[in-house]
Write a protein that holds these residues in place. Structure first.
Motif, PDB file in Angstrom:
ATOM      1  N   VAL A   1       0.885  -1.166   0.000  1.00 31.79           N
ATOM      2  CA  VAL A   1       0.000   0.000   0.000  1.00 31.79           C
ATOM      3  C   VAL A   1       0.926   1.219   0.000  1.00 31.79           C
ATOM      4  O   VAL A   1       1.618   1.492   0.982  1.00 31.79           O
ATOM      5  CB  VAL A   1      -0.937   0.023   1.216  1.00 31.79           C
ATOM      6  CG1 VAL A   1      -1.707   1.341   1.275  1.00 31.79           C
ATOM      7  CG2 VAL A   1      -1.917  -1.141   1.139  1.00 31.79           C
ATOM      8  N   ARG A   2       0.949   1.907  -1.117  1.00 32.94           N
ATOM      9  CA  ARG A   2       1.925   2.975  -1.321  1.00 32.94           C
ATOM     10  C   ARG A   2       1.556   4.225  -0.534  1.00 32.94           C
ATOM     11  O   ARG A   2       0.415   4.691  -0.564  1.00 32.94           O
ATOM     12  CB  ARG A   2       2.005   3.325  -2.808  1.00 32.94           C
ATOM     13  CG  ARG A   2       3.049   4.382  -3.179  1.00 32.94           C
ATOM     14  CD  ARG A   2       2.997   4.648  -4.678  1.00 32.94           C
ATOM     15  NE  ARG A   2       4.022   5.581  -5.089  1.00 32.94           N
ATOM     16  CZ  ARG A   2       3.905   6.902  -5.051  1.00 32.94           C
ATOM     17  NH1 ARG A   2       2.774   7.444  -4.593  1.00 32.94           N
ATOM     18  NH2 ARG A   2       4.884   7.695  -5.451  1.00 32.94           N
TER      19      ARG A   2
ATOM     20  N   HIS B   1       2.659  -6.240   8.855  1.00 37.97           N
ATOM     21  CA  HIS B   1       2.169  -5.290   9.858  1.00 37.97           C
ATOM     22  C   HIS B   1       1.560  -4.026   9.261  1.00 37.97           C
ATOM     23  O   HIS B   1       1.211  -3.104  10.012  1.00 37.97           O
ATOM     24  CB  HIS B   1       3.314  -4.915  10.806  1.00 37.97           C
ATOM     25  CG  HIS B   1       3.934  -6.088  11.490  1.00 37.97           C
ATOM     26  ND1 HIS B   1       4.954  -6.821  10.934  1.00 37.97           N
ATOM     27  CD2 HIS B   1       3.664  -6.686  12.682  1.00 37.97           C
ATOM     28  CE1 HIS B   1       5.293  -7.808  11.739  1.00 37.97           C
ATOM     29  NE2 HIS B   1       4.532  -7.747  12.819  1.00 37.97           N
ATOM     30  N   GLY B   2       1.437  -3.969   7.951  1.00 34.55           N
ATOM     31  CA  GLY B   2       0.757  -2.850   7.311  1.00 34.55           C
ATOM     32  C   GLY B   2       1.371  -1.516   7.668  1.00 34.55           C
ATOM     33  O   GLY B   2       2.587  -1.330   7.603  1.00 34.55           O
ATOM     34  N   GLY B   3       0.516  -0.567   8.067  1.00 33.72           N
ATOM     35  CA  GLY B   3       0.994   0.760   8.428  1.00 33.72           C
ATOM     36  C   GLY B   3       1.271   0.926   9.901  1.00 33.72           C
ATOM     37  O   GLY B   3       1.373   2.052  10.387  1.00 33.72           O
TER      38      GLY B   3
ATOM     39  N   ALA C   1     -10.772   7.010  -1.528  1.00 31.76           N
ATOM     40  CA  ALA C   1      -9.639   6.813  -2.434  1.00 31.76           C
ATOM     41  C   ALA C   1      -8.360   6.459  -1.688  1.00 31.76           C
ATOM     42  O   ALA C   1      -7.341   6.160  -2.297  1.00 31.76           O
ATOM     43  CB  ALA C   1      -9.415   8.079  -3.263  1.00 31.76           C
ATOM     44  N   GLY C   2      -8.416   6.489  -0.348  1.00 26.80           N
ATOM     45  CA  GLY C   2      -7.232   6.174   0.424  1.00 26.80           C
ATOM     46  C   GLY C   2      -6.362   7.376   0.726  1.00 26.80           C
ATOM     47  O   GLY C   2      -5.279   7.243   1.278  1.00 26.80           O
ATOM     48  N   ASP C   3      -6.818   8.575   0.361  1.00 28.66           N
ATOM     49  CA  ASP C   3      -6.057   9.790   0.637  1.00 28.66           C
ATOM     50  C   ASP C   3      -6.539  10.414   1.943  1.00 28.66           C
ATOM     51  O   ASP C   3      -7.698  10.252   2.333  1.00 28.66           O
ATOM     52  CB  ASP C   3      -6.215  10.795  -0.502  1.00 28.66           C
ATOM     53  CG  ASP C   3      -5.635  10.272  -1.809  1.00 28.66           C
ATOM     54  OD1 ASP C   3      -4.751   9.411  -1.750  1.00 28.66           O
ATOM     55  OD2 ASP C   3      -6.079  10.725  -2.872  1.00 28.66           O
TER      56      ASP C   3
ATOM     57  N   ALA D   1      -2.671   6.228   0.567  1.00 33.30           N
ATOM     58  CA  ALA D   1      -2.701   4.791   0.854  1.00 33.30           C
ATOM     59  C   ALA D   1      -3.261   4.111  -0.385  1.00 33.30           C
ATOM     60  O   ALA D   1      -4.455   3.843  -0.484  1.00 33.30           O
ATOM     61  CB  ALA D   1      -3.556   4.494   2.080  1.00 33.30           C
ATOM     62  N   ARG D   2      -2.375   3.853  -1.345  1.00 36.44           N
ATOM     63  CA  ARG D   2      -2.782   3.316  -2.647  1.00 36.44           C
ATOM     64  C   ARG D   2      -2.397   1.843  -2.755  1.00 36.44           C
ATOM     65  O   ARG D   2      -1.211   1.508  -2.881  1.00 36.44           O
ATOM     66  CB  ARG D   2      -2.105   4.113  -3.772  1.00 36.44           C
ATOM     67  CG  ARG D   2      -2.300   5.641  -3.697  1.00 36.44           C
ATOM     68  CD  ARG D   2      -3.705   6.052  -4.070  1.00 36.44           C
ATOM     69  NE  ARG D   2      -3.908   7.492  -3.960  1.00 36.44           N
ATOM     70  CZ  ARG D   2      -3.643   8.370  -4.932  1.00 36.44           C
ATOM     71  NH1 ARG D   2      -3.154   7.950  -6.083  1.00 36.44           N
ATOM     72  NH2 ARG D   2      -3.882   9.655  -4.744  1.00 36.44           N
TER      73      ARG D   2
END
Length: 304
Positions: free
Chosen positions: A175-176, A283-285, A198-200, A217-218
């Motif tokens: 997830v960029r 662990h993601g973010g 949109a993940g922003d 978060a893309r």
């Protein structure tokens, strides 16, 4: 014993193992200053990580450690900083929230206030490496193509996004996240807003090297090149919250790929010859948020 992966999860796990009396080497593909962890905004908060029923305990274990480390911020990179999560209510959070000191609803009920650890990652990663060395551990720059070929009786896999190819585990996805670092116009508190569809989002974290602005978060985007258009949008969203950000001089851009997974993989396995393999990734973010809790559980698994 060899820990594969030199980000915050790998180094923290290695520290716990070494201070528990184990002889530990960390194999990292890149210097710790160039890992994904080094570009994190690094506010303690269970962000984009599952399973919720376990994350709370891991996060609270880590919170206690960071509160202690915050007594030496220049050395450890950890400070306790006040701020607001907009768009979240205490009732939206898990049981762990009741155990976070000073976490409470904002006066207007549109968010929560808290005093939380904010970690300057370049400083903290170097401190972790030094703490590991002091405990007898060693960090080596080595590339691993096959976990079974790692010459150790116990191998701990903390490779984050690298686990996608190394295990292989296709459930691990990037997830960029893109950040902008600006000269701080005098902001001393952190701020986040919940993601839009949109993940922003808009968030900013005051760090010693500047004010970190985010973010994005893309999912499934792999590019590590900063996108100028996205950078402009990040600044605009943050300036809508604090107008003084609009004129702040840009110091740099950061991009990181969060190693997300439907659930953290923290489990015991085996390698050829009956050797022990412990997985600790996905662990993601929230790698910083749960690092010490997961490290202690991983250390227990290494001894089984």
């Amino acid at each position: 014993m060899i820990v594969v992966g030199g980000g915050v999860v790998g180094l923290t796990t290695a520290v716990v193992l070494a201070e528990g009396g184990r002889r530990v080497r960390v194999w990292t593909r890149e210097p710790v200053e160039r890992t994904t962890s080094a570009v994190a905004g690094a506010l303690w908060w269970p962000y984009r990580i599952e399973p919720e029923r376990l994350v709370g305990d891991w996060a609270l274990t880590s919170l206690v450690v960071y509160e202690e480390l915050a007594r030496r911020p220049e050395r450890t990179g950890v400070r306790m900083v006040d701020g607001v999560h907009l768009g979240i209510r205490p009732a939206d959070l898990g049981p762990w929230a009741a155990r976070v000191p000073e976490l409470r609803a904002t006066d207007d009920g549109d968010g929560v206030r808290a005093r939380l650890p904010l970690v300057d990652m370049p400083v903290h990663l170097v401190w972790l490496r030094e703490r590991l060395t002091a405990a007898g551990g060693v960090v080596e720059e080595r590339t691993v193509a096959d976990l079974a070929a790692v010459p150790a009786a116990v191998v701990v896999n903390c490779t984050g996004l690298g686990a996608r190819a190394l295990v292989p585990d296709p459930a691990v996805r990037p997830v960029r996240g893109q950040l902008v670092v600006v000269e701080n116009p005098g902001i001393t508190t952190w701020f986040t807003s919940v993601d839009d569809p949109a993940g922003d989002s808009a968030y900013f974290f005051p760090q010693p090297g500047g004010l970190i602005l985010g973010g994005t978060a893309r999912p499934d985007e792999w590019s590590l090149e900063p996108d100028p258009r996205i950078a402009e949008e990040i600044v605009a969203r943050c300036a809508a919250v604090r107008p003084e950000i609009a004129g702040a001089r840009v110091l740099g851009h950061r991009v990181g790929l969060r190693p997300t997974r439907p659930a953290v993989r923290l489990e015991h396995g085996t390698l050829p010859g009956g050797r022990t393999l412990v997985h600790n990734y996905g662990h993601g973010g929230a790698g910083v948020t749960v690092a010490w809790g997961c490290a202690r559980e991983a250390a227990g698994l290494a001894d089984t």
